[in-house]
Design a protein around this motif. Sequence first.
Motif, PDB file in Angstrom:
ATOM      1  N   GLU A  94       0.828  -1.203   0.000  1.00 57.34           N
ATOM      2  CA  GLU A  94       0.000   0.000   0.000  1.00 57.34           C
ATOM      3  C   GLU A  94       0.864   1.256   0.000  1.00 57.34           C
ATOM      4  O   GLU A  94       0.588   2.222  -0.731  1.00 57.34           O
ATOM      5  CB  GLU A  94      -0.938  -0.036   1.210  1.00 57.34           C
ATOM      6  CG  GLU A  94      -1.944  -1.170   1.135  1.00 57.34           C
ATOM      7  CD  GLU A  94      -2.742  -1.374   2.403  1.00 57.34           C
ATOM      8  OE1 GLU A  94      -3.674  -2.189   2.373  1.00 57.34           O
ATOM      9  OE2 GLU A  94      -2.448  -0.729   3.425  1.00 57.34           O
ATOM     10  N   ARG A  95       1.904   1.267   0.811  1.00 51.51           N
ATOM     11  CA  ARG A  95       2.760   2.450   0.905  1.00 51.51           C
ATOM     12  C   ARG A  95       3.429   2.756  -0.431  1.00 51.51           C
ATOM     13  O   ARG A  95       3.447   3.918  -0.882  1.00 51.51           O
ATOM     14  CB  ARG A  95       3.824   2.228   1.988  1.00 51.51           C
ATOM     15  CG  ARG A  95       4.866   3.347   2.054  1.00 51.51           C
ATOM     16  CD  ARG A  95       5.938   3.048   3.092  1.00 51.51           C
ATOM     17  NE  ARG A  95       6.627   1.787   2.863  1.00 51.51           N
ATOM     18  CZ  ARG A  95       7.569   1.604   1.939  1.00 51.51           C
ATOM     19  NH1 ARG A  95       7.931   2.592   1.142  1.00 51.51           N
ATOM     20  NH2 ARG A  95       8.151   0.425   1.805  1.00 51.51           N
ATOM     21  N   ILE A  96       3.972   1.731  -1.080  1.00 52.11           N
ATOM     22  CA  ILE A  96       4.676   1.939  -2.351  1.00 52.11           C
ATOM     23  C   ILE A  96       3.713   2.450  -3.417  1.00 52.11           C
ATOM     24  O   ILE A  96       4.037   3.360  -4.192  1.00 52.11           O
ATOM     25  CB  ILE A  96       5.383   0.644  -2.782  1.00 52.11           C
ATOM     26  CG1 ILE A  96       6.560   0.357  -1.834  1.00 52.11           C
ATOM     27  CG2 ILE A  96       5.861   0.726  -4.224  1.00 52.11           C
ATOM     28  CD1 ILE A  96       7.168  -1.024  -1.999  1.00 52.11           C
ATOM     29  N   ALA A  97       2.516   1.887  -3.466  1.00 50.93           N
ATOM     30  CA  ALA A  97       1.531   2.365  -4.434  1.00 50.93           C
ATOM     31  C   ALA A  97       1.205   3.843  -4.196  1.00 50.93           C
ATOM     32  O   ALA A  97       1.191   4.646  -5.136  1.00 50.93           O
ATOM     33  CB  ALA A  97       0.261   1.523  -4.353  1.00 50.93           C
ATOM     34  N   VAL A 102      -0.927   6.125  -6.822  1.00 47.14           N
ATOM     35  CA  VAL A 102      -2.028   5.247  -7.208  1.00 47.14           C
ATOM     36  C   VAL A 102      -2.586   4.570  -5.965  1.00 47.14           C
ATOM     37  O   VAL A 102      -1.933   4.481  -4.921  1.00 47.14           O
ATOM     38  CB  VAL A 102      -1.595   4.180  -8.247  1.00 47.14           C
ATOM     39  CG1 VAL A 102      -1.098   4.852  -9.516  1.00 47.14           C
ATOM     40  CG2 VAL A 102      -0.526   3.260  -7.688  1.00 47.14           C
ATOM     41  N   ILE A 103      -3.825   4.074  -6.086  1.00 51.61           N
ATOM     42  CA  ILE A 103      -4.508   3.423  -4.966  1.00 51.61           C
ATOM     43  C   ILE A 103      -3.695   2.229  -4.473  1.00 51.61           C
ATOM     44  O   ILE A 103      -3.152   1.456  -5.267  1.00 51.61           O
ATOM     45  CB  ILE A 103      -5.932   3.016  -5.395  1.00 51.61           C
ATOM     46  CG1 ILE A 103      -6.827   4.263  -5.433  1.00 51.61           C
ATOM     47  CG2 ILE A 103      -6.522   1.964  -4.471  1.00 51.61           C
ATOM     48  CD1 ILE A 103      -8.195   4.027  -6.022  1.00 51.61           C
ATOM     49  N   GLY A 104      -3.665   2.046  -3.162  1.00 51.89           N
ATOM     50  CA  GLY A 104      -2.808   1.021  -2.582  1.00 51.89           C
ATOM     51  C   GLY A 104      -3.504  -0.197  -2.035  1.00 51.89           C
ATOM     52  O   GLY A 104      -2.870  -0.993  -1.348  1.00 51.89           O
ATOM     53  N   ALA A 446       7.966   2.260 -12.766  1.00 44.87           N
ATOM     54  CA  ALA A 446       8.515   2.676 -11.471  1.00 44.87           C
ATOM     55  C   ALA A 446       7.995   1.802 -10.332  1.00 44.87           C
ATOM     56  O   ALA A 446       8.745   1.466  -9.404  1.00 44.87           O
ATOM     57  CB  ALA A 446       8.167   4.145 -11.217  1.00 44.87           C
ATOM     58  N   LEU A 447       6.719   1.418 -10.406  1.00 48.17           N
ATOM     59  CA  LEU A 447       6.151   0.526  -9.389  1.00 48.17           C
ATOM     60  C   LEU A 447       6.851  -0.829  -9.391  1.00 48.17           C
ATOM     61  O   LEU A 447       7.174  -1.376  -8.320  1.00 48.17           O
ATOM     62  CB  LEU A 447       4.658   0.331  -9.641  1.00 48.17           C
ATOM     63  CG  LEU A 447       3.730   1.471  -9.238  1.00 48.17           C
ATOM     64  CD1 LEU A 447       2.365   1.300  -9.874  1.00 48.17           C
ATOM     65  CD2 LEU A 447       3.600   1.539  -7.714  1.00 48.17           C
ATOM     66  N   ASP A 453      12.577  -4.080  -5.684  1.00 46.36           N
ATOM     67  CA  ASP A 453      13.649  -3.648  -4.787  1.00 46.36           C
ATOM     68  C   ASP A 453      13.302  -3.918  -3.329  1.00 46.36           C
ATOM     69  O   ASP A 453      14.168  -4.267  -2.523  1.00 46.36           O
ATOM     70  CB  ASP A 453      13.920  -2.139  -4.963  1.00 46.36           C
ATOM     71  CG  ASP A 453      14.640  -1.821  -6.260  1.00 46.36           C
ATOM     72  OD1 ASP A 453      15.159  -2.765  -6.887  1.00 46.36           O
ATOM     73  OD2 ASP A 453      14.662  -0.641  -6.642  1.00 46.36           O
ATOM     74  N   HIS A 454      12.028  -3.766  -2.983  1.00 46.67           N
ATOM     75  CA  HIS A 454      11.631  -3.889  -1.572  1.00 46.67           C
ATOM     76  C   HIS A 454      11.482  -5.335  -1.123  1.00 46.67           C
ATOM     77  O   HIS A 454      11.911  -5.690  -0.018  1.00 46.67           O
ATOM     78  CB  HIS A 454      10.311  -3.149  -1.329  1.00 46.67           C
ATOM     79  CG  HIS A 454       9.837  -3.235   0.094  1.00 46.67           C
ATOM     80  ND1 HIS A 454      10.296  -2.398   1.085  1.00 46.67           N
ATOM     81  CD2 HIS A 454       8.984  -4.094   0.707  1.00 46.67           C
ATOM     82  CE1 HIS A 454       9.733  -2.708   2.232  1.00 46.67           C
ATOM     83  NE2 HIS A 454       8.931  -3.742   2.033  1.00 46.67           N
TER      84      HIS A 454
END
Length: 462
Positions: A94-97, A102-104, A446-447, A453-454
Amino acid sequence: MILTLLGGGGFRVPLVHSALLRDRRPGRVTELRLFDHDAGRLAVVARVLEEQAAGMPDAPRVRRFTELADALPGTDFIFSAIRVGGMAGRAADERIALEHGVIGQETVGAGGISYALRTIPVVAEIARAVRTHAPDAWFINFTNPAGVITEVLNSLLGGRVVGICDSPAGLARRSLAAAGFPDLDVYGAGVGIDYIGLNHLGWLRGLTVDGADVLPELLADAAAVESFEEGRLFGAPWLQALGAVPNEYLHYYYFRRENLLAEQEASLSRGAYLSRQQAAFYAAGAGDQAAGSALQLWEQCRLDREQTYMSDNRDAAGTFERDTADLQGGGYEGVALAIMRALSGADGASAGEGAGETRLILNMPNAGTLPGLDSDAVIEAPCLVGADGIRLLPAEPLPGYAAGLVTTVKAVERATIEAALGGDRNAAYRALAMHPLVDSVRVAHALLDAYTDHFKELAYLR
């Protein structure tokens, strides 16, 4: 019967156990096996179950396992309720979105794709273990994104798989009550539900009581429409324009701007909130000297979870409180119990159905039900369940307002599966870029970089 629950240390396991305790009929579950890699969480959940079963001498035996190969042999049914990456993984999805505008939400859009990409490889390993140790067991999937995971499992296990969700039945129950039939069972005699779509992407198109469709009259009454949760979320004008009641998760599609703003303004994302809450629950219930009642602590956390369910959407719609009836939680455990009893031949006939068959809304391969989708595409629709298996009931084609969205999201699901089973980064890129809630190819790229990466679980896509 023996039931093995994958994700046995999960927060919602006591709901399944409570349904088993209430079932006093012949052919019931006599042994519940809980499998989880986290022995500490298993111990806390086992403490809650022990309190739930207090005073019931014939309660199902509960056994704990941390090795899947030990939990599967001899089981009749397997429930899957796993969460790869835990609640912290949901919070990161959710945080990355949100960081990319965009909605997470965890099962739709970018967050749902990331969640599926982490989960599918694990599910493939589970399927291999099931083929080896429990090839004749039925596999009932709760794991989200439920439609995607059920489709993967069907391809790997050859058909003894069904996916479940409690949203469609809850929607039908609330609609029936708003139409003036609060005491009718949504799956009872005389009630018919015309619901169709994908998991978290479906519409209630008709609702019959003794052969008469009561939905048009309900939709014509704006006050009645806005007396129940979906009506308040979407508003009477939109439901009247559709001539149907959408699943609550369609709020993310129909009110994308409002939901994104509400999520951005929230002090914590839903995943971060639940991660903090559940960490506190498991910490309080851990150890031999855990203070107080584990069951009471769990009930308090469960009630809070239900009260805050989809709170960002309610904020986006204009804040309203959930009805008391919707705070009871669960629902999916009752569906799972009904499936087990019907598949095992333990139940008699439902009214209007063949001997031993039960009518439920489930996630199953399309098998020609909806034109425009191939036979293997998992959809969510009414089914008949009996000792001979599960079959979808005939359905009218998707209306124009639904067909394009269902086709697009199914293409996203297919690209996600291709990426996860084949280790194909380009397929993951396509999945993110095609999703209606990701409005830019550049953002999709990018997402994908940010998620890979995470999450160490996504190293196969780097």
